[in-house]
Design a protein around this motif. Structure first.
Motif, PDB file in Angstrom:
ATOM      1  N   ASP A   1      42.412  44.501  46.235  1.00 27.24           N
ATOM      2  CA  ASP A   1      43.450  43.476  46.235  1.00 27.24           C
ATOM      3  C   ASP A   1      44.800  44.028  46.679  1.00 27.24           C
ATOM      4  O   ASP A   1      44.912  45.188  47.108  1.00 27.24           O
ATOM      5  CB  ASP A   1      43.552  42.802  44.868  1.00 27.24           C
ATOM      6  N   GLU A   2      45.833  43.199  46.556  1.00 26.73           N
ATOM      7  CA  GLU A   2      47.163  43.550  47.044  1.00 26.73           C
ATOM      8  C   GLU A   2      47.775  44.742  46.321  1.00 26.73           C
ATOM      9  O   GLU A   2      48.670  45.404  46.847  1.00 26.73           O
ATOM     10  CB  GLU A   2      48.090  42.329  46.920  1.00 26.73           C
ATOM     11  N   LYS A   3      47.296  45.036  45.125  1.00 24.35           N
ATOM     12  CA  LYS A   3      47.800  46.166  44.359  1.00 24.35           C
ATOM     13  C   LYS A   3      46.922  47.405  44.501  1.00 24.35           C
ATOM     14  O   LYS A   3      47.150  48.416  43.833  1.00 24.35           O
ATOM     15  CB  LYS A   3      47.915  45.778  42.884  1.00 24.35           C
ATOM     16  N   GLY A   4      45.903  47.310  45.359  1.00 25.31           N
ATOM     17  CA  GLY A   4      45.018  48.440  45.572  1.00 25.31           C
ATOM     18  C   GLY A   4      43.893  48.554  44.572  1.00 25.31           C
ATOM     19  O   GLY A   4      43.190  49.579  44.541  1.00 25.31           O
ATOM     20  N   ASN A   5      43.679  47.505  43.762  1.00 23.35           N
ATOM     21  CA  ASN A   5      42.617  47.534  42.763  1.00 23.35           C
ATOM     22  C   ASN A   5      41.328  46.933  43.325  1.00 23.35           C
ATOM     23  O   ASN A   5      41.364  45.876  43.958  1.00 23.35           O
ATOM     24  CB  ASN A   5      43.032  46.753  41.513  1.00 23.35           C
ATOM     25  N   PRO A   6      40.186  47.568  43.095  1.00 22.21           N
ATOM     26  CA  PRO A   6      38.933  47.000  43.586  1.00 22.21           C
ATOM     27  C   PRO A   6      38.540  45.748  42.798  1.00 22.21           C
ATOM     28  O   PRO A   6      38.855  45.633  41.610  1.00 22.21           O
ATOM     29  CB  PRO A   6      37.922  48.133  43.356  1.00 22.21           C
ATOM     30  N   TYR A   7      37.882  44.822  43.473  1.00 19.42           N
ATOM     31  CA  TYR A   7      37.385  43.621  42.800  1.00 19.42           C
ATOM     32  C   TYR A   7      36.093  43.173  43.464  1.00 19.42           C
ATOM     33  O   TYR A   7      35.806  43.519  44.613  1.00 19.42           O
ATOM     34  CB  TYR A   7      38.434  42.498  42.826  1.00 19.42           C
ATOM     35  N   LYS A   8      35.310  42.404  42.748  1.00 18.86           N
ATOM     36  CA  LYS A   8      34.047  41.894  43.265  1.00 18.86           C
ATOM     37  C   LYS A   8      34.313  40.666  44.125  1.00 18.86           C
ATOM     38  O   LYS A   8      34.980  39.727  43.691  1.00 18.86           O
ATOM     39  CB  LYS A   8      33.104  41.534  42.121  1.00 18.86           C
TER      40      LYS A   8
END
Length: 383
Positions: A232-239
């Motif tokens: 995502d926009e903050k660099g966090n992975p998501y499904k």
């Protein structure tokens, strides 16, 4: 010549589409040119109020583009009788409720698509607007793209003869977000937040196919989530829970077959980010966003199939480019001008909430086709 004011409540204009296409390239440009020219010589001047939750963002836009009014209070904006139009470009999931509130307040409504995530909600909006007697419209911008206008001109001129098939290719590679920053918001890849290629693009293909090539009779659609994890926009992975590609085939009432591939997981090797190839008995054409190339029956080459010899013929050389015989304006701006004149009572506007519901219907049937893995007919919507 007099200047006539028309007040517009603009909601959702801090997002990419709302800000760039609707605010900057449409309303701001219309204001710069002195308004919309009316039949009697008067000028219809949009006077927008920017409404949103983030006061800092909307104030910055207002200062930058010379807009005097902003607000974080949508209810107060809807109560102002001097503003007669409500426009929304915010999230799809919130859109039906927002449009219903505007309709209840007596506002004419103009909206981005899709207007809802399901057909029942989309038809409810149409019936509410019809019952309230307000004017209503949906953005169907691709109809005013130069490439598609040239295709329509060729079809009207009889260039194709009998149209046999249409092949459309849309999309590009959207970076996953780990190596390079992604170019699209992360919510686009989460179905729970209203994301998904089928929901995003089949609304477009409904109005393009219906208006340029003819009414759709039946649908076969396959979706896919090719990339299951993004950042995502903050660099966090998501499904990634939403489909990032859609492979659809439409059978038209005329018998023409239309194939539309839409993907955020494709690297571009074609003339444009979207191309439509139309093949007919007398000629073919390939159109992108702005350009269009043709090949007539008498100019069609005779290819030789020989897999043992390198192909030396340049097939691109056999196509002639359709010239720009007129000046083309921004497609969003063109439709905005038509809607503003429609609200003023000067012209008809057929791209209404019923047309919006047709787009949502194709989404719904496309998703059903994918789930059931079969062809489905597209029922006619009753006005």
């Amino acid at each position: 010549m007099a200047q006539q004011r028309i007040g517009i409540i603009m909601h959702g204009i801090t997002g990419r589409m709302g800000m760039n296409q609707h605010l900057i390239r449409s309303i701001v440009e219309i204001r710069k040119q002195g308004g919309v020219l009316l039949a009697n010589g008067d000028r219809l001047m949009p006077d927008p109020i920017l409404v949103g939750r983030n006061l800092e963002k909307i104030q910055a836009l207002a200062v930058k583009f010379g807009i005097e009014r902003v607000s974080t209070d949508l209810d107060a904006a809807l109560k102002n009788k001097d503003d007669t139009i409500f426009f929304d470009a915010a999230t799809t999931q919130a859109r039906p409720g927002l449009l219903k509130r505007a309709i209840a307040a007596g506002k004419h409504v103009y909206s981005e698509k899709p207007v809802a995530t399901n057909l029942e909600a989309a038809m409810d909006l149409y019936r509410a607007a019809k019952a309230a007697g307000v004017k209503h419209g949906v953005v169907q911008d691709k109809l005013w793209l130069p490439g598609l206008l040239k295709l329509q001109m060729l079809n009207k001129a009889g260039f194709f003869g009998d149209v046999l098939s249409v092949r459309g290719e849309f999309g590009y590679w959207v970076f996953e977000g780990d190596l390079q920053p992604t170019q699209r918001p992360s919510w686009n890849y989460r179905s729970e937040d209203g994301g998904g290629m089928i929901l995003d693009m089949l609304c477009h293909w409904r109005y393009v196919v219906d208006n340029v090539f003819g009414p759709i009779k039946s649908v076969s659609c396959l979706g896919a989530t090719h990339i299951p994890q993004r950042w995502d926009e903050k660099g966090n992975p998501y499904k990634a829970t939403a489909d990032d590609a859609a492979y659809a085939t439409f059978e038209l009432e005329s018998g023409v077959i239309v194939q539309m591939n839409s993907s955020w997981c494709v690297r571009v090797r074609r003339d444009d980010l979207v191309t439509f190839q139309v093949d007919g008995t007398h000629g073919s054409a390939v159109a992108g966003l702005t350009d269009c190339w043709t090949q007539s029956r008498v100019n069609t080459p005779r290819p030789t199939w020989n897999p043992d010899v390198r192909q030396t013929h340049n097939f691109y050389d056999d196509w002639a480019q359709v010239p720009d015989s007129t000046t083309y304006d921004n497609a969003f701006k063109v439709q905005w001008e038509l809607f503003l004149k429609h609200v003023w009572g000067e012209c008809d506007f057929k791209w209404n909430l019923l047309e919006a519901a047709k787009g949502v219907q194709l989404v719904e049937v496309g998703l059903q086709s994918w789930a059931e893995r079969r062809w489905l007919d597209l029922p006619k919507l009753e006005a």
